[in-house]
Design an enzyme around this catalytic site. Sequence first.
Site, PDB file in Angstrom:
ATOM      1  N   SER A  26       0.959  -1.357   0.124  1.00 16.62           N
ATOM      2  CA  SER A  26      -0.052   0.061   0.048  1.00 16.62           C
ATOM      3  C   SER A  26       0.813   1.243  -0.113  1.00 16.62           C
ATOM      4  O   SER A  26       0.437   2.353  -0.106  1.00 16.62           O
ATOM      5  CB  SER A  26      -0.919  -0.175   1.186  1.00 16.62           C
ATOM      6  OG  SER A  26      -0.269  -0.257   2.419  1.00 16.62           O
ATOM      7  N   ASN A 113      -2.023  -2.482  13.181  1.00 17.97           N
ATOM      8  CA  ASN A 113      -3.459  -2.238  13.241  1.00 17.97           C
ATOM      9  C   ASN A 113      -3.925  -1.054  14.040  1.00 17.97           C
ATOM     10  O   ASN A 113      -4.795  -0.037  13.688  1.00 17.97           O
ATOM     11  CB  ASN A 113      -4.218  -3.469  13.948  1.00 17.97           C
ATOM     12  CG  ASN A 113      -3.811  -4.644  13.226  1.00 17.97           C
ATOM     13  OD1 ASN A 113      -3.253  -4.700  12.044  1.00 17.97           O
ATOM     14  ND2 ASN A 113      -4.228  -5.822  13.732  1.00 17.97           N
ATOM     15  N   THR A 158     -40.751  24.971  -9.147  1.00 14.34           N
ATOM     16  CA  THR A 158     -40.818  23.799  -8.966  1.00 14.34           C
ATOM     17  C   THR A 158     -41.268  22.676  -9.953  1.00 14.34           C
ATOM     18  O   THR A 158     -41.806  23.389 -10.877  1.00 14.34           O
ATOM     19  CB  THR A 158     -42.038  23.762  -7.759  1.00 14.34           C
ATOM     20  OG1 THR A 158     -43.247  24.085  -8.353  1.00 14.34           O
ATOM     21  CG2 THR A 158     -41.711  24.578  -6.602  1.00 14.34           C
ATOM     22  N   HIS A 159     -40.765  21.601  -9.970  1.00 20.28           N
ATOM     23  CA  HIS A 159     -41.472  20.698 -11.218  1.00 20.28           C
ATOM     24  C   HIS A 159     -40.466  21.341 -12.452  1.00 20.28           C
ATOM     25  O   HIS A 159     -41.007  21.127 -13.483  1.00 20.28           O
ATOM     26  CB  HIS A 159     -42.631  20.436 -11.375  1.00 20.28           C
ATOM     27  CG  HIS A 159     -43.417  20.007 -10.274  1.00 20.28           C
ATOM     28  ND1 HIS A 159     -43.375  18.668  -9.852  1.00 20.28           N
ATOM     29  CD2 HIS A 159     -43.980  20.815  -9.160  1.00 20.28           C
ATOM     30  CE1 HIS A 159     -44.195  18.864  -8.682  1.00 20.28           C
ATOM     31  NE2 HIS A 159     -44.747  19.909  -8.252  1.00 20.28           N
ATOM     32  N   SER A 280     -15.050  25.014 -27.960  1.00 20.69           N
ATOM     33  CA  SER A 280     -15.269  23.561 -28.702  1.00 20.69           C
ATOM     34  C   SER A 280     -14.192  23.623 -29.955  1.00 20.69           C
ATOM     35  O   SER A 280     -13.858  24.438 -30.557  1.00 20.69           O
ATOM     36  CB  SER A 280     -16.554  23.754 -29.332  1.00 20.69           C
ATOM     37  OG  SER A 280     -16.583  22.774 -30.436  1.00 20.69           O
ATOM     38  N   LYS A 286     -18.961  28.300 -29.661  1.00 21.07           N
ATOM     39  CA  LYS A 286     -19.477  27.757 -28.360  1.00 21.07           C
ATOM     40  C   LYS A 286     -18.447  28.144 -27.026  1.00 21.07           C
ATOM     41  O   LYS A 286     -17.328  28.450 -27.456  1.00 21.07           O
ATOM     42  CB  LYS A 286     -19.049  26.157 -28.669  1.00 21.07           C
ATOM     43  CG  LYS A 286     -20.089  25.459 -29.429  1.00 21.07           C
ATOM     44  CD  LYS A 286     -21.314  24.906 -28.765  1.00 21.07           C
ATOM     45  CE  LYS A 286     -20.837  23.750 -27.877  1.00 21.07           C
ATOM     46  NZ  LYS A 286     -22.210  23.332 -27.107  1.00 21.07           N
ATOM     47  N   ASN A 288     -18.356  26.523 -23.427  1.00 17.89           N
ATOM     48  CA  ASN A 288     -18.924  25.489 -22.668  1.00 17.89           C
ATOM     49  C   ASN A 288     -18.841  25.651 -21.078  1.00 17.89           C
ATOM     50  O   ASN A 288     -17.507  25.857 -20.882  1.00 17.89           O
ATOM     51  CB  ASN A 288     -18.464  24.242 -23.164  1.00 17.89           C
ATOM     52  CG  ASN A 288     -18.897  23.760 -24.516  1.00 17.89           C
ATOM     53  OD1 ASN A 288     -19.932  24.273 -25.076  1.00 17.89           O
ATOM     54  ND2 ASN A 288     -18.204  23.037 -25.302  1.00 17.89           N
ATOM     55  N   GLU A 293     -19.742  21.506 -15.253  1.00 16.11           N
ATOM     56  CA  GLU A 293     -20.186  20.102 -15.698  1.00 16.11           C
ATOM     57  C   GLU A 293     -19.295  18.954 -15.114  1.00 16.11           C
ATOM     58  O   GLU A 293     -19.668  17.791 -14.475  1.00 16.11           O
ATOM     59  CB  GLU A 293     -20.124  19.789 -17.164  1.00 16.11           C
ATOM     60  CG  GLU A 293     -21.073  20.593 -17.787  1.00 16.11           C
ATOM     61  CD  GLU A 293     -20.790  20.545 -19.476  1.00 16.11           C
ATOM     62  OE1 GLU A 293     -21.550  20.093 -20.296  1.00 16.11           O
ATOM     63  OE2 GLU A 293     -19.688  21.145 -19.935  1.00 16.11           O
ATOM     64  N   TYR A 320      -9.466  -6.676  12.762  1.00 14.63           N
ATOM     65  CA  TYR A 320      -8.887  -6.164  11.654  1.00 14.63           C
ATOM     66  C   TYR A 320      -8.627  -7.275  10.308  1.00 14.63           C
ATOM     67  O   TYR A 320      -8.521  -8.326  10.881  1.00 14.63           O
ATOM     68  CB  TYR A 320      -7.441  -5.519  11.952  1.00 14.63           C
ATOM     69  CG  TYR A 320      -6.692  -5.418  10.864  1.00 14.63           C
ATOM     70  CD1 TYR A 320      -6.652  -3.596  10.290  1.00 14.63           C
ATOM     71  CD2 TYR A 320      -5.836  -5.973  10.120  1.00 14.63           C
ATOM     72  CE1 TYR A 320      -6.159  -3.353   9.252  1.00 14.63           C
ATOM     73  CE2 TYR A 320      -5.189  -5.552   8.982  1.00 14.63           C
ATOM     74  CZ  TYR A 320      -5.339  -4.225   8.553  1.00 14.63           C
ATOM     75  OH  TYR A 320      -4.723  -3.741   7.405  1.00 14.63           O
ATOM     76  N   LYS A 328      -8.109   3.616   2.231  1.00 12.24           N
ATOM     77  CA  LYS A 328      -7.604   4.554   2.211  1.00 12.24           C
ATOM     78  C   LYS A 328      -7.584   5.390   0.722  1.00 12.24           C
ATOM     79  O   LYS A 328      -7.797   6.700   0.659  1.00 12.24           O
ATOM     80  CB  LYS A 328      -6.155   4.476   2.498  1.00 12.24           C
ATOM     81  CG  LYS A 328      -5.688   4.467   3.837  1.00 12.24           C
ATOM     82  CD  LYS A 328      -4.374   4.139   4.112  1.00 12.24           C
ATOM     83  CE  LYS A 328      -4.136   2.726   4.980  1.00 12.24           C
ATOM     84  NZ  LYS A 328      -5.186   2.008   5.327  1.00 12.24           N
TER      85      LYS A 328
HETATM   86  N1  ARG Z   1      -1.228  -1.484   5.284  1.00  8.24           N
HETATM   87  C1  ARG Z   1      -2.011  -1.768   6.383  1.00  8.24           C
HETATM   88  C2  ARG Z   1      -3.415  -1.133   6.230  1.00  8.24           C
HETATM   89  O1  ARG Z   1      -3.459  -0.253   5.532  1.00  8.24           O
HETATM   90  C3  ARG Z   1      -1.668  -1.392   7.595  1.00  8.24           C
HETATM   91  C4  ARG Z   1      -2.008  -2.348   8.633  1.00  8.24           C
HETATM   92  C5  ARG Z   1      -1.598  -4.017   8.482  1.00  8.24           C
HETATM   93  N2  ARG Z   1      -1.611  -4.841   9.508  1.00  8.24           N
HETATM   94  C6  ARG Z   1      -1.483  -6.110   9.397  1.00  8.24           C
HETATM   95  N3  ARG Z   1      -1.517  -6.837  10.290  1.00  8.24           N
HETATM   96  N4  ARG Z   1      -1.245  -6.603   8.136  1.00  8.24           N
HETATM   97  O2  ARG Z   1      -4.453  -1.529   6.659  1.00  8.24           O
END
Ligand code: ARG
Length: 462
Positions: A26, A113, A158-159, A280, A286, A288, A293, A320, A328
Amino acid sequence: MTAGKKPWGGRFQKPTAKNVEKFTASIHFDKRLYSYDIEGSIAHVTMLAGQGIITAKEAKEITAALKSILQDMEQGKIAFNPADEDIHMAIERQLISRIGESGGKLHTGRSRNDQVVLDVRLFLRREIDNVLAALQALQSQLVKLAKREITTIMPGYTHMQKAQPVLLSHYLLAFWEMFDRDAERMRDCRRRFNVLPLGAAALAGTSLPIDRSQTAKYLNFPQIGQNSMDTVADRDFVAEFIFASSLIMMHLSRFCEDLILWSSDEFGFAEISDAYTTGSSIMPQKKNPDVAELIRGKAARVYGDLFAILTLLKGLPMTYNRDLQEDKEPLFDAVDTVKACLEIFTEMIPQTKFNSGRMRLAAAGGFSAATDVAEYLVKKGLPFRNSHEIVGKIVAHCLKNNKSLDQLSTKDYQKFSPVFSDDIREEIKLEKVVNSRKHIGGTATSAVLKRISEIEKKLGRK
Ligand code: ARG
């Protein structure tokens, strides 16, 4: 730790497959948490030393090394690689490579964790403050615009059918109210997740004599997580934030939808500045409304983020699970998208010209004073249902004879009810129609000005 060996590698005989390293990593997205990770680690070692779990000398050495890592990361001097798995391990590897074995003491009484949710909470605390500042900037632009446009009358719909005339200022302040609720939701979300997770460790806490209230004090958390299992399993706050962001996006999107319609030749109510429109490649005439949008389009992205997090959580066994690493990217995407949209919209809106002549003309058409004619009869003592019926007939008569309400004479009105007298002609004038709605929440100039001054007072106090 020998090179290439994992911090968790003790029980493994074979190295991790290369593609597994890449698949499970990650680091390419959680690296943006580095400063929060280091901040949390410094607080953690300070507490460990305070409790005599490590020595003061060790804590000092670790802290100094963490600070130098922070500096190097800020200057982009550290290359991340997938073998580091995540930001927590990347920083620990750096630490151990700088100060050796004693760096390994940092992770005492802690797990990734609880560490990862600490980082995310610290990150989101800062980002919510940014979102709140962006909302406030937008709201103050809306108040300024509402003051600028205080005499502009537009048709209210409205509508998507012309309904009653309103002040453009009243329309603008409707969005002020929406964004104010958004800010309240964000503050509420922040308050609820402003809770220290460290100490939960993997899921059950630790047998070491930690002092969580010290850590909470260092990191400025007013509360401490009360259940270690909940602490490592919980991502409610991520979902709440993305939901609150989704509503901001929805409000922006609705605002943009109106601006897009209003910029059309058919409406001609508004002209977005050249700086916030594009041309455009084939049609030279145009202009735009692409920014508006795209904001409308980006609302869909954030809804996607919301569904990702909700779906991610629904089937997870306690506590966990690695699935949670997938929280994330949607979170970061929602943060980045909502901030970018708020910022560009806030720049665009004050540079938009509203065509008060077109708006007024449109407001006067479509029998928009019909309700006022009915309420006129009510003021003369008729039950509303009867007056509604009478005015319905007047409208039908006008449609048949291609006339508007102000083209009828008092005599014409009297054919439908003897109660009408000359004052009906005054009653249906646009300004009168607007300004008679002077109760709290109404569109009368006096009511809108009162709301503006309340808002300004509120802002002064904040
Ligand atoms: N990269 C992990 C996450 O974002 C961190 C925690 C990982 N914990 C583990 N026991 N593998 O959740």
